[in-house]
Write a protein that holds these residues in place. Sequence first.
Motif, PDB file in Angstrom:
ATOM      1  N   ARG A   1       0.844  -1.193   0.000  1.00 12.32           N
ATOM      2  CA  ARG A   1       0.000   0.000   0.000  1.00 12.32           C
ATOM      3  C   ARG A   1       0.877   1.240   0.000  1.00 12.32           C
ATOM      4  NH1 ARG A   1      -4.134  -0.275   4.456  1.00 12.32           N
ATOM      5  NH2 ARG A   1      -2.305  -0.262   5.766  1.00 12.32           N
ATOM      6  N   LEU A   2       0.539   2.176  -0.865  1.00 14.53           N
ATOM      7  CA  LEU A   2       1.191   3.477  -0.897  1.00 14.53           C
ATOM      8  C   LEU A   2       0.126   4.515  -0.577  1.00 14.53           C
ATOM      9  CD1 LEU A   2       3.621   4.988  -3.476  1.00 14.53           C
ATOM     10  CD2 LEU A   2       1.503   6.188  -2.927  1.00 14.53           C
ATOM     11  N   THR A   3       0.444   5.402   0.352  1.00 12.91           N
ATOM     12  CA  THR A   3      -0.430   6.529   0.661  1.00 12.91           C
ATOM     13  C   THR A   3       0.417   7.786   0.743  1.00 12.91           C
ATOM     14  OG1 THR A   3      -0.221   6.073   3.039  1.00 12.91           O
ATOM     15  CG2 THR A   3      -2.173   5.188   1.914  1.00 12.91           C
ATOM     16  N   GLY A   4      -0.174   8.898   0.423  1.00 11.56           N
ATOM     17  CA  GLY A   4       0.566  10.150   0.513  1.00 11.56           C
ATOM     18  C   GLY A   4      -0.039  11.207  -0.384  1.00 11.56           C
ATOM     19  N   HIS A   5       0.826  12.101  -0.868  1.00  9.60           N
ATOM     20  CA  HIS A   5       0.333  13.198  -1.690  1.00  9.60           C
ATOM     21  C   HIS A   5       1.399  13.719  -2.642  1.00  9.60           C
ATOM     22  CE1 HIS A   5       2.125  15.260   1.829  1.00  9.60           C
ATOM     23  NE2 HIS A   5       2.506  16.144   0.922  1.00  9.60           N
ATOM     24  N   ILE A   6       0.914  14.438  -3.635  1.00  9.01           N
ATOM     25  CA  ILE A   6       1.767  15.163  -4.579  1.00  9.01           C
ATOM     26  C   ILE A   6       1.285  16.607  -4.576  1.00  9.01           C
ATOM     27  CG2 ILE A   6       0.297  14.320  -6.488  1.00  9.01           C
ATOM     28  CD1 ILE A   6       2.721  14.627  -8.347  1.00  9.01           C
TER      29      ILE A   6
ATOM     30  N   HIS B   1      -3.218   8.325 -16.657  1.00 11.93           N
ATOM     31  CA  HIS B   1      -2.357   7.676 -15.659  1.00 11.93           C
ATOM     32  C   HIS B   1      -3.188   6.736 -14.783  1.00 11.93           C
ATOM     33  CE1 HIS B   1       0.755   6.976 -12.757  1.00 11.93           C
ATOM     34  NE2 HIS B   1       0.139   7.664 -11.802  1.00 11.93           N
ATOM     35  N   ILE B   2      -4.339   7.191 -14.349  1.00 10.91           N
ATOM     36  CA  ILE B   2      -5.211   6.360 -13.521  1.00 10.91           C
ATOM     37  C   ILE B   2      -5.705   5.148 -14.308  1.00 10.91           C
ATOM     38  CG2 ILE B   2      -7.436   6.289 -12.322  1.00 10.91           C
ATOM     39  CD1 ILE B   2      -6.902   9.250 -11.533  1.00 10.91           C
TER      40      ILE B   2
ATOM     41  N   GLU C   1      -5.374  -0.892 -15.221  1.00 15.13           N
ATOM     42  CA  GLU C   1      -5.216  -2.027 -16.135  1.00 15.13           C
ATOM     43  C   GLU C   1      -4.032  -2.927 -15.777  1.00 15.13           C
ATOM     44  OE1 GLU C   1      -4.943  -0.381 -20.049  1.00 15.13           O
ATOM     45  OE2 GLU C   1      -7.005   0.361 -20.014  1.00 15.13           O
ATOM     46  N   GLU C   2      -3.167  -2.485 -14.907  1.00 17.97           N
ATOM     47  CA  GLU C   2      -1.979  -3.264 -14.561  1.00 17.97           C
ATOM     48  C   GLU C   2      -2.343  -4.526 -13.788  1.00 17.97           C
ATOM     49  OE1 GLU C   2       0.868  -0.890 -12.447  1.00 17.97           O
ATOM     50  OE2 GLU C   2       0.801   0.693 -13.944  1.00 17.97           O
ATOM     51  N   PRO C   3      -1.684  -5.646 -14.118  1.00 15.85           N
ATOM     52  CA  PRO C   3      -1.892  -6.852 -13.318  1.00 15.85           C
ATOM     53  C   PRO C   3      -1.486  -6.589 -11.865  1.00 15.85           C
ATOM     54  CG  PRO C   3      -0.645  -7.342 -15.308  1.00 15.85           C
ATOM     55  CD  PRO C   3      -0.741  -5.850 -15.208  1.00 15.85           C
ATOM     56  N   GLY C   4      -2.327  -7.002 -10.949  1.00 16.82           N
ATOM     57  CA  GLY C   4      -1.999  -6.859  -9.530  1.00 16.82           C
ATOM     58  C   GLY C   4      -2.445  -5.570  -8.889  1.00 16.82           C
ATOM     59  N   CYS C   5      -3.019  -4.645  -9.660  1.00 12.00           N
ATOM     60  CA  CYS C   5      -3.535  -3.408  -9.073  1.00 12.00           C
ATOM     61  C   CYS C   5      -4.890  -3.705  -8.445  1.00 12.00           C
ATOM     62  CB  CYS C   5      -3.678  -2.313 -10.125  1.00 12.00           C
ATOM     63  SG  CYS C   5      -4.408  -0.789  -9.478  1.00 12.00           S
ATOM     64  N   LEU C   6      -4.980  -3.548  -7.138  1.00 10.54           N
ATOM     65  CA  LEU C   6      -6.236  -3.753  -6.426  1.00 10.54           C
ATOM     66  C   LEU C   6      -7.043  -2.457  -6.339  1.00 10.54           C
ATOM     67  CD1 LEU C   6      -4.945  -6.065  -3.567  1.00 10.54           C
ATOM     68  CD2 LEU C   6      -6.177  -6.737  -5.650  1.00 10.54           C
ATOM     69  N   SER C   7      -6.352  -1.347  -6.163  1.00  7.50           N
ATOM     70  CA  SER C   7      -7.012  -0.039  -6.166  1.00  7.50           C
ATOM     71  C   SER C   7      -5.971   1.044  -6.406  1.00  7.50           C
ATOM     72  CB  SER C   7      -7.768   0.214  -4.861  1.00  7.50           C
ATOM     73  OG  SER C   7      -6.873   0.325  -3.779  1.00  7.50           O
ATOM     74  N   PHE C   8      -6.437   2.135  -6.994  1.00  3.02           N
ATOM     75  CA  PHE C   8      -5.563   3.267  -7.285  1.00  3.02           C
ATOM     76  C   PHE C   8      -6.442   4.511  -7.355  1.00  3.02           C
ATOM     77  CE2 PHE C   8      -3.235   6.170 -10.077  1.00  3.02           C
ATOM     78  CZ  PHE C   8      -1.982   6.119  -9.519  1.00  3.02           C
ATOM     79  N   GLU C   9      -6.242   5.421  -6.416  1.00  2.00           N
ATOM     80  CA  GLU C   9      -7.051   6.633  -6.346  1.00  2.00           C
ATOM     81  C   GLU C   9      -6.158   7.851  -6.209  1.00  2.00           C
ATOM     82  OE1 GLU C   9      -9.778   6.307  -3.107  1.00  2.00           O
ATOM     83  OE2 GLU C   9     -10.725   4.498  -3.899  1.00  2.00           O
TER      84      GLU C   9
ATOM     85  N   ALA D   1      -3.637   7.089  -3.096  1.00  2.00           N
ATOM     86  CA  ALA D   1      -3.811   5.837  -2.360  1.00  2.00           C
ATOM     87  C   ALA D   1      -3.758   4.692  -3.367  1.00  2.00           C
ATOM     88  CB  ALA D   1      -5.129   5.830  -1.611  1.00  2.00           C
ATOM     89  N   GLU D   2      -2.785   3.817  -3.197  1.00  2.00           N
ATOM     90  CA  GLU D   2      -2.591   2.687  -4.097  1.00  2.00           C
ATOM     91  C   GLU D   2      -2.552   1.403  -3.287  1.00  2.00           C
ATOM     92  OE1 GLU D   2       1.134   3.174  -6.151  1.00  2.00           O
ATOM     93  OE2 GLU D   2       0.735   5.268  -6.648  1.00  2.00           O
ATOM     94  N   LEU D   3      -3.035   0.322  -3.889  1.00  2.00           N
ATOM     95  CA  LEU D   3      -2.925  -0.987  -3.266  1.00  2.00           C
ATOM     96  C   LEU D   3      -2.660  -2.013  -4.358  1.00  2.00           C
ATOM     97  CD1 LEU D   3      -3.112  -2.575  -0.580  1.00  2.00           C
ATOM     98  CD2 LEU D   3      -5.527  -2.972  -1.126  1.00  2.00           C
TER      99      LEU D   3
END
Length: 97
Positions: A8-13, A30-31, A36-44, A58-60
């Motif tokens: 899990r990645l969390t943070g900001h730009i 980009h989203i 579409e990437e294999p293994g991406c559970l969520s990406f916000e 927020a990525e998982l």
Amino acid sequence: MTNAPNVRLTGHIDVPADRMAAVSAALPLHIALTHEEPGCLSFEVTKDPMTAGRFLVAELFVDRAAFDAHQTRTKASEWATITAGIPRAYNIEEVPT
């Protein structure tokens, strides 16, 4: 046998005002590519309502390999070019599945 932990990645730009239009225009692709990437559970990526120019991220990913593949793809993408040098603050952690 245990499952590999999710990553899990969390943070900001923090996007400067003079680059906001270009970043905002590039963000939907980009989203979409990340989803579409294999293994991406969520990406916000969402605008922070409290801080101008800040996007919350927020990525998982299913495991470290999927997360690393995402990082490799992103570093070679148009997104990386458009956001080069923009400050980011991220926390990356492994979480049990």
